[in-house]
Scaffold this active site. Structure first.
Site, short mmCIF file in Angstrom:
data_model
loop_
_atom_site.label_atom_id
_atom_site.label_comp_id
_atom_site.label_asym_id
_atom_site.label_seq_id
_atom_site.Cartn_x
_atom_site.Cartn_y
_atom_site.Cartn_z
N CYS A 192 -5.39 15.78 -29.01
CA CYS A 192 -4.27 16.45 -29.31
C CYS A 192 -4.59 17.18 -30.79
CB CYS A 192 -3.19 15.74 -29.17
SG CYS A 192 -1.58 16.88 -29.43
N HIS A 245 -3.61 15.62 -23.26
CA HIS A 245 -3.60 14.04 -23.80
C HIS A 245 -4.21 13.44 -22.32
CE1 HIS A 245 -0.90 13.96 -27.08
NE2 HIS A 245 -0.34 14.73 -26.71
N GLU A 256 -4.71 10.44 -21.64
CA GLU A 256 -3.98 9.11 -21.58
C GLU A 256 -2.56 9.43 -20.80
OE1 GLU A 256 -2.56 10.75 -25.41
OE2 GLU A 256 -4.47 10.41 -24.30
#
Length: 220
Positions: free
Chosen positions: A86, A200, A202
């Site tokens: 990011c 992202h 994750e």
């Protein structure tokens, strides 16, 4: 035998908990230790490094400098696999319109804001800034083979984005993944031992975990 280590850099900004949990999840089966650290020596000693970031890029750059971790991050970027996430991706470029702010200058290019005022999407709705949600990422771009971190990840797989600014690298070969939001933009960039994503991983389910898993085994 020494265990391999991944350092998630804690400089006071970034989505540390979810990033570290995702990396630790895929590392558990690989004999790799993952630590969230604000210790420059731990970053220097780690085999590979993850640089997260969220919020205002100017704040992230100031906090990185104030933390005492800047030199360790620059050393990592020169010598070992580094994954930017990011704003951690945006920081790798020369500069950003946000602020404006000078970046680390590790990948030539700039970060610019989406300019989509008054434009409509295919369904008639307005483009919203920031872009928030799932978007397809394409890594078969025609200017060379797909980056090895995309191994096993389908072309056009969906990843989760939250951003108002995007990277515009100076050289086409440094763009290794694109998405479309009012036009194509760089969703992933890479150079040598550096790989970074605007989205992202994750927060991107199995395909995001696959990207982190590939990073653990990447030998640039």
């Amino acid at each position: 035998m020494n265990r391999k280590t991944v350092a998630v850099v804690d400089y006071g900004s970034g989505n540390l908990r979810s990033v570290s949990q995702a990396v630790a999840h895929v590392a558990a089966a690989s004999g790799v230790d993952v630590s969230v650290t604000s210790d420059p020596k731990a970053v220097l000693d780690a085999e590979r490094v993850v640089l997260p970031g969220q919020g205002h890029m100017g704040d992230c750059m100031r906090e990185l400098a104030a933390s005492g971790l800047l030199d360790a991050v620059l050393h990592a970027a020169a010598h070992k696999p580094l994954f930017g996430v990011c704003v951690g991706m945006q920081m790798l470029l020369d500069r950003s319109e946000e602020g404006p702010t000078e970046g680390l200058g590790l990948i030539p290019g700039e970060v610019v804001r989406f300019r989509l005022e008054g434009r409509l999407q295919a369904d008639g709705s307005r483009f919203k800034v920031p872009q928030m949600g799932w978007n397809q990422v394409f890594h078969e771009l025609g200017h060379g083979p797909a980056h090895p971190l995309w191994a096993g990840i389908e072309e056009g797989a969906y990843f989760y984005f939250v951003h108002s600014y995007y990277a515009r690298p100076s050289h086409v070969q440094h763009c290794v993944g694109e998405a479309d939001y009012g036009g194509r933009f760089a969703a992933a960039i890479a150079r040598d031992n550096i790989f970074a994503t605007q989205f992202h991983p994750e927060k991107s389910a199995d395909q995001g975990l696959a990207l982190y898993r590939n990073f653990l085994h990447w030998n640039p």
